[in-house]
Design a protein around this motif. Structure first.
Motif, PDB file in Angstrom:
ATOM      1  N   ALA A  84       0.798  -1.249   0.005  1.00 11.18           N
ATOM      2  CA  ALA A  84      -0.171  -0.010  -0.047  1.00 11.18           C
ATOM      3  C   ALA A  84       0.747   1.261  -0.034  1.00 11.18           C
ATOM      4  CB  ALA A  84      -0.920  -0.055   1.209  1.00 11.18           C
ATOM      5  N   GLU A  85       1.859   1.177   0.761  1.00 11.51           N
ATOM      6  CA  GLU A  85       2.825   2.282   0.747  1.00 11.51           C
ATOM      7  C   GLU A  85       3.558   2.750  -0.445  1.00 11.51           C
ATOM      8  OE1 GLU A  85       5.442   2.149   3.996  1.00 11.51           O
ATOM      9  OE2 GLU A  85       3.638   2.530   5.854  1.00 11.51           O
ATOM     10  N   THR A  86       3.910   1.347  -1.084  1.00 12.18           N
ATOM     11  CA  THR A  86       4.614   1.489  -2.239  1.00 12.18           C
ATOM     12  C   THR A  86       3.880   1.967  -3.311  1.00 12.18           C
ATOM     13  OG1 THR A  86       6.112  -0.438  -1.698  1.00 12.18           O
ATOM     14  CG2 THR A  86       6.091   0.100  -4.026  1.00 12.18           C
ATOM     15  N   LYS A  87       2.561   1.663  -3.515  1.00 17.78           N
ATOM     16  CA  LYS A  87       1.614   2.175  -4.331  1.00 17.78           C
ATOM     17  C   LYS A  87       1.394   3.659  -4.128  1.00 17.78           C
ATOM     18  CE  LYS A  87      -3.191   1.687  -5.977  1.00 17.78           C
ATOM     19  NZ  LYS A  87      -4.224   0.956  -5.956  1.00 17.78           N
ATOM     20  N   ALA A  88       1.363   4.186  -2.960  1.00 23.72           N
ATOM     21  CA  ALA A  88       1.135   5.519  -2.887  1.00 23.72           C
ATOM     22  C   ALA A  88       2.458   6.284  -3.242  1.00 23.72           C
ATOM     23  CB  ALA A  88       0.828   5.796  -1.275  1.00 23.72           C
ATOM     24  N   LEU A  89       3.476   5.762  -2.904  1.00 23.85           N
ATOM     25  CA  LEU A  89       4.949   6.444  -3.225  1.00 23.85           C
ATOM     26  C   LEU A  89       4.817   6.637  -4.945  1.00 23.85           C
ATOM     27  CD1 LEU A  89       7.558   7.337  -3.057  1.00 23.85           C
ATOM     28  CD2 LEU A  89       8.479   5.209  -2.904  1.00 23.85           C
ATOM     29  N   ARG A  90       4.365   5.664  -5.593  1.00 30.01           N
ATOM     30  CA  ARG A  90       4.570   5.590  -7.189  1.00 30.01           C
ATOM     31  C   ARG A  90       3.566   6.661  -7.451  1.00 30.01           C
ATOM     32  NH1 ARG A  90       6.825   1.388  -9.977  1.00 30.01           N
ATOM     33  NH2 ARG A  90       7.388  -0.497  -9.112  1.00 30.01           N
ATOM     34  N   GLU A  91       2.487   6.837  -6.873  1.00 31.11           N
ATOM     35  CA  GLU A  91       1.157   7.636  -7.616  1.00 31.11           C
ATOM     36  C   GLU A  91       1.741   9.013  -7.056  1.00 31.11           C
ATOM     37  OE1 GLU A  91      -2.102   6.208  -5.405  1.00 31.11           O
ATOM     38  OE2 GLU A  91      -2.756   4.911  -6.825  1.00 31.11           O
ATOM     39  N   GLU A  92       2.207   9.246  -5.975  1.00 31.22           N
ATOM     40  CA  GLU A  92       2.697  10.741  -5.737  1.00 31.22           C
ATOM     41  C   GLU A  92       4.002  11.150  -6.606  1.00 31.22           C
ATOM     42  OE1 GLU A  92       3.781  13.681  -1.939  1.00 31.22           O
ATOM     43  OE2 GLU A  92       3.606  11.477  -1.726  1.00 31.22           O
ATOM     44  N   TRP A  93       4.877  10.032  -6.859  1.00 36.52           N
ATOM     45  CA  TRP A  93       5.972  10.233  -7.802  1.00 36.52           C
ATOM     46  C   TRP A  93       5.653  10.736  -9.025  1.00 36.52           C
ATOM     47  CZ3 TRP A  93      10.942   9.552  -5.513  1.00 36.52           C
ATOM     48  CH2 TRP A  93      12.242   9.861  -6.853  1.00 36.52           C
ATOM     49  N   GLU A  94       4.406  10.000  -9.645  1.00 32.83           N
ATOM     50  CA  GLU A  94       4.267  10.413 -11.025  1.00 32.83           C
ATOM     51  C   GLU A  94       3.278  11.992 -10.932  1.00 32.83           C
ATOM     52  OE1 GLU A  94       1.807   7.304 -12.426  1.00 32.83           O
ATOM     53  OE2 GLU A  94       3.477   5.779 -12.496  1.00 32.83           O
ATOM     54  N   ARG A  95       2.693  11.997  -9.807  1.00 36.03           N
ATOM     55  CA  ARG A  95       1.883  13.264  -9.713  1.00 36.03           C
ATOM     56  C   ARG A  95       2.722  14.352  -9.680  1.00 36.03           C
ATOM     57  NH1 ARG A  95       0.314  16.645  -5.864  1.00 36.03           N
ATOM     58  NH2 ARG A  95       1.192  15.432  -3.990  1.00 36.03           N
ATOM     59  N   ARG A  96       3.911  14.221  -9.074  1.00 37.24           N
ATOM     60  CA  ARG A  96       4.673  15.545  -8.855  1.00 37.24           C
ATOM     61  C   ARG A  96       5.456  15.471 -10.148  1.00 37.24           C
ATOM     62  NH1 ARG A  96       6.110  17.742  -3.950  1.00 37.24           N
ATOM     63  NH2 ARG A  96       4.762  17.030  -2.140  1.00 37.24           N
ATOM     64  N   GLY A  97       5.543  14.531 -10.842  1.00 41.50           N
ATOM     65  CA  GLY A  97       6.496  14.601 -12.185  1.00 41.50           C
ATOM     66  C   GLY A  97       7.635  14.737 -12.000  1.00 41.50           C
ATOM     67  N   ILE A  98       8.345  14.156 -10.993  1.00 39.93           N
ATOM     68  CA  ILE A  98       9.748  13.887 -10.861  1.00 39.93           C
ATOM     69  C   ILE A  98      10.509  13.425 -11.793  1.00 39.93           C
ATOM     70  CG2 ILE A  98      11.492  13.047  -8.984  1.00 39.93           C
ATOM     71  CD1 ILE A  98       9.735  13.320  -6.703  1.00 39.93           C
ATOM     72  N   ASP A  99      11.458  14.093 -12.450  1.00 41.78           N
ATOM     73  CA  ASP A  99      12.199  13.512 -13.506  1.00 41.78           C
ATOM     74  C   ASP A  99      13.482  12.516 -13.297  1.00 41.78           C
ATOM     75  OD1 ASP A  99      13.824  15.471 -12.380  1.00 41.78           O
ATOM     76  OD2 ASP A  99      14.278  16.358 -14.372  1.00 41.78           O
ATOM     77  N   VAL A 100      13.168  11.776 -12.229  1.00 42.08           N
ATOM     78  CA  VAL A 100      14.352  10.736 -11.897  1.00 42.08           C
ATOM     79  C   VAL A 100      13.530   9.386 -11.938  1.00 42.08           C
ATOM     80  CG1 VAL A 100      15.810   9.791 -10.278  1.00 42.08           C
ATOM     81  CG2 VAL A 100      15.515  12.327 -10.666  1.00 42.08           C
ATOM     82  N   PRO A 101      13.926   8.536 -12.619  1.00 44.94           N
ATOM     83  CA  PRO A 101      13.419   7.141 -12.654  1.00 44.94           C
ATOM     84  C   PRO A 101      13.213   6.432 -11.302  1.00 44.94           C
ATOM     85  CG  PRO A 101      15.475   6.870 -13.696  1.00 44.94           C
ATOM     86  CD  PRO A 101      15.138   8.569 -13.765  1.00 44.94           C
ATOM     87  N   LEU A 102      12.117   6.047 -11.068  1.00 42.76           N
ATOM     88  CA  LEU A 102      11.995   5.189  -9.438  1.00 42.76           C
ATOM     89  C   LEU A 102      12.076   3.679  -9.763  1.00 42.76           C
ATOM     90  CD1 LEU A 102      11.322   5.263  -6.640  1.00 42.76           C
ATOM     91  CD2 LEU A 102       9.007   5.400  -7.067  1.00 42.76           C
ATOM     92  N   LYS A 103      12.780   3.044  -9.059  1.00 45.87           N
ATOM     93  CA  LYS A 103      13.079   1.548  -9.309  1.00 45.87           C
ATOM     94  C   LYS A 103      12.618   1.194  -7.896  1.00 45.87           C
ATOM     95  CE  LYS A 103      15.876  -2.176 -10.697  1.00 45.87           C
ATOM     96  NZ  LYS A 103      15.142  -2.589 -11.809  1.00 45.87           N
ATOM     97  N   VAL A 104      11.675   0.123  -7.862  1.00 45.24           N
ATOM     98  CA  VAL A 104      11.112  -0.600  -6.874  1.00 45.24           C
ATOM     99  C   VAL A 104      11.655  -1.981  -6.487  1.00 45.24           C
ATOM    100  CG1 VAL A 104       9.175  -1.161  -5.382  1.00 45.24           C
ATOM    101  CG2 VAL A 104       9.165   0.901  -6.487  1.00 45.24           C
ATOM    102  N   LEU A 105      12.351  -2.360  -5.336  1.00 53.14           N
ATOM    103  CA  LEU A 105      12.799  -3.729  -5.187  1.00 53.14           C
ATOM    104  C   LEU A 105      12.001  -4.491  -4.301  1.00 53.14           C
ATOM    105  CD1 LEU A 105      16.600  -3.008  -4.368  1.00 53.14           C
ATOM    106  CD2 LEU A 105      15.722  -3.504  -6.567  1.00 53.14           C
ATOM    107  N   ASP A 106      11.392  -5.711  -4.514  1.00 58.19           N
ATOM    108  CA  ASP A 106      10.646  -6.459  -3.979  1.00 58.19           C
ATOM    109  C   ASP A 106      11.221  -7.129  -2.744  1.00 58.19           C
ATOM    110  OD1 ASP A 106       8.131  -6.136  -5.259  1.00 58.19           O
ATOM    111  OD2 ASP A 106       8.625  -7.350  -6.935  1.00 58.19           O
TER     112      ASP A 106
END
Length: 681
Positions: free
Chosen positions: A552-574
């Motif tokens: 849930a926290e990871t999903k929220a992080l991805r959504e906010e990352w896209e909403r803010r338009g941060i121009d650094v690719p975000l990689k998530v490790l399982d």
């Protein structure tokens, strides 16, 4: 937290001194004598008693050998003092026995001497404190009932005194030392006057006692062995003589001359006091026994376990001055106090020797640095800890501790004087001046005789004391030797590994590319600052890295990352097992395996807090991760701090503390000289 620790520290050891004030801490001879010679001077309080205790094994009839044993100790003392006067002139840097042996006999001999001296310094503190506690305990029962506790308390007190600095501790110790010396000389002079001029009969409190001999009618080899054992016990009077040669740098200029003069004065005082007490003990019929409860007989009956055997000096003082008299009480108090202060010889010798050994990479480098008061604080604390451990193990029993004594002293004496002989031989091969050659030949003869005599005594000490506890001292020397050898190997190995090569190597070659990774848990101010810093570095690739512990926290992080338009690719490790550190370590290792010539820069945003308890609530994951990354080759770790409001408050508190001055800390500056008015001629 720093305020809580700084204020008590300033109260206990005083305000910090600047490095350029080191010269102000150097000692004049009148202070250097009690600082460096309190051990050999105070040993006259127990060395005569040790001689009589050993002789009592053969009964009172063996006491008539004590003057001859005293003569042998005197000859040895003069030999050692004369030999060490050559040392302080030839090696004024403060290395003493260690430097002499290391330079002339090699590193192994130097390390053997250092091990012997370190053991002896620890024993000096333990024996002196235990003996002082026992002297004090005869008057105050509480001290006897809590010997270990009281001994540890005295060690702590002496440690604090020495942490305040050599000069200040010397001033504190000078008065009782001089009172003790003056008291002993007055006792010897008054006793001689009463006995030789007034023809008074002076009787020690044990004069009417008889001694039950453990071995009566000793003769031949058995008698010789007993006399040698008594002589080795009497050699306790020589402990601490080497401290002056180790402490030459603490003297005022001319250092070597002042040290040599102090050494000669110390020898003369110690010899006179030792012989005087032995003589008065014979004149007043002092009786001592190793097991007084059963071996001392009074009116045909053993005195029993309730009897307290007072030291020789106390019995002689009672016979000369009278029990309860003013001079008797003064000398008794000074004796107990000076025995405590005798440990100060070790407190000055051990840290200085430890500093030299640390400089030579045989001990941790922290021992080479000076503390706030320009004393070698780490060495002082280490000595106190080791002595306290011995006191606890041996129950503050001076009789058991003293059996460990002396061995280390004569090991260093013998190797040092042998090294001095080689020193003069080396210089004689190149010296052409006839006058200087004559001086060198004379010095070599003194050191050669010293090496022979102290070597002979070392053999005697080892033979007569080995089974009585000397083996523990030898074991301690072996432990120190092995530890210092291991430390030196470690430092050498590290130095070899980090040495800069003459030719280009992988360390100097610029990496092909730099991969920057910003660790992200949430999007907040510290994360945005870390991302901005990473962009400034202009690396080849930049990515943000997060670990999926809570979907849930990871999903929220991805959504906010896209909403803010941060121009650094975000990689998530399982992370199915909810670990954070391991997935990150494996990921960066994988990058290194793919491109070994590339560098990976891991950027970690961190909070900066202002209270100690806040550290428990923040940055634990970052600390663990940094600890693991430090052991990963090719990985660079960068912390990007973000100061919270509590840290700003801490900064203001620190500024206020720096501007605050304790009462008496502010001094008026020097008065400027008024310019002279021109005179009319």
């Amino acid at each position: 937290m720093s305020k809580l620790t700084d204020v008590p520290k300033r109260i206990l050891i005083g305000r910090a001194l600047r490095s350029d004030r080191l010269g102000e801490t150097l000692l004049p001879k009148r202070i250097a004598l009690p600082v460096f010679a309190s051990d050999p001077l105070s040993s006259v309080a127990y060395a005569p008693g040790e001689v009589l205790l050993v002789l009592s094994i053969a009964g009172v009839s063996a006491y008539h050998f004590s003057p001859w044993i005293a003569v042998a100790v005197v000859v040895l003392m003069f030999t050692v003092v004369a030999s060490y006067r050559q040392n302080v002139h030839a090696y004024p840097s403060g290395g003493g026995d260690y430097e002499v042996a290391n330079t002339n006999l090699g590193p192994k001999a130097g390390l053997t001497v250092a091990s012997a001296l370190l053991v002896d310094y620890v024993l000096t503190v333990a024996v002196s404190i235990a003996s002082g506690i026992e002297n004090l305990g005869s008057a105050i029962p509480f001290v006897v009932e809590h010997k270990v506790l009281c001994a540890c308390a005295v060690i702590v007190l002496l440690t604090l005194m020495n942490l305040r600095g050599v000069k200040e501790s010397g001033k504190l110790f000078a008065i009782p030392t001089y009172v003790f010396v003056a008291g002993v000389f007055i006792m010897i002079a008054w006793g001689a006057f009463r006995g030789l001029v007034l023809d008074d009969t002076m009787k020690a409190p044990t004069a009417d006692f008889h001694i039950k001999a453990e071995h009566q009618g000793l003769a031949g080899f058995a008698l010789v062995f007993l006399l040698l054992r008594a002589f080795s016990s009497g050699c306790a009077a020589l402990t601490g003589v080497e401290a002056i040669s180790n402490g030459v740098p603490a003297f005022r200029k001319p250092k070597s001359k002042n040290a040599a003069s102090t050494l000669a004065l110390m020898g003369a005082l110690a010899v006179t006091m030792f012989c005087g007490i032995i003589g008065l003990a014979m004149a007043t019929n002092v009786r001592m026994a190793e097991n007084p409860a059963s071996d001392l007989i009074h009116n045909g009956v053993a005195v029993g376990s309730g009897y307290v055997q007072n030291p020789v000096i106390s019995q002689v003082a009672e016979a000369v001055f009278g029990k309860g008299s003013f001079l008797f009480l003064i000398l008794a108090a000074a004796t107990a106090l000076v025995l405590f202060l005798a440990a100060n010889t070790a407190y000055n010798g051990f840290p200085l020797l430890g500093s030299i050994l640390a400089q030579d990479r045989y001990l941790p480098r922290q021992l080479h640095t000076r503390g706030d008061r320009l004393a070698f604080s780490n060495g002082i604390v280490l000595l106190a800890g080791a002595a306290m451990l011995l006191v606890i193990i041996y129950g503050a029993d001076s009789t058991r501790l003293i059996q460990l004594y002396i061995v280390g002293v004569f090991v260093s004496f013998t190797l040092s004087q042998t090294g001095m002989v080689r020193h003069w031989n080396r210089h004689l091969r190149s010296e052409k001046d006839a006058n200087k050659r004559r001086q060198m030949v004379r010095s070599r003869a003194i050191n050669a005789f010293g090496a022979f005599f102290t070597g002979l005594v070392l053999v005697v000490v080892l033979v007569t004391k080995f089974t009585h506890g000397a083996w523990v001292a030898l074991l301690g020397m072996c432990i120190f030797y092995a530890t210092m050898t291991a430390i030196r190997k470690h430092y050498d190995r590290v130095a070899e590994e980090i040495a800069a090569p003459e030719t280009p190597s992988d360390d100097s070659v610029r990496p092909s590319r730099v991969h920057s990774i910003v660790l992200v848990s949430k999007i907040h101010r510290p994360t945005l600052r870390a991302l901005a810093y990473a962009k400034l570095m202009r690396t080849d690739t930049l990515e943000a890295l997060s670990v999926n512990v809570d979907p849930a926290e990871t999903k929220a992080l991805r959504e906010e990352w896209e909403r803010r338009g941060i121009d650094v690719p975000l990689k998530v490790l399982d992370s199915p097992y909810r670990e954070i550190t391991r997935p990150i370590i494996e990921y960066v290792k994988g990058l290194r395996r793919e491109s070994p010539r590339d560098a990976v820069s891991v950027i970690i945003p961190e909070y900066v807090v202002g209270h100690w308890y806040e550290h428990l609530l923040h940055n634990q994951s970052a600390l663990r991760l940094k600890g693991r990354l430090l052991f990963t080759p090719g990985i660079m770790v960068t912390s990007v701090p973000y100061q919270l409001e509590s840290s700003e408050a801490a900064k203001k508190r620190a500024r206020r503390r720096s501007e605050w001055n304790a009462p008496g800390a502010v001094r008026r500056g020097p008065v400027e000289k008024r310019p002279k008015e021109p005179t009319n001629k």
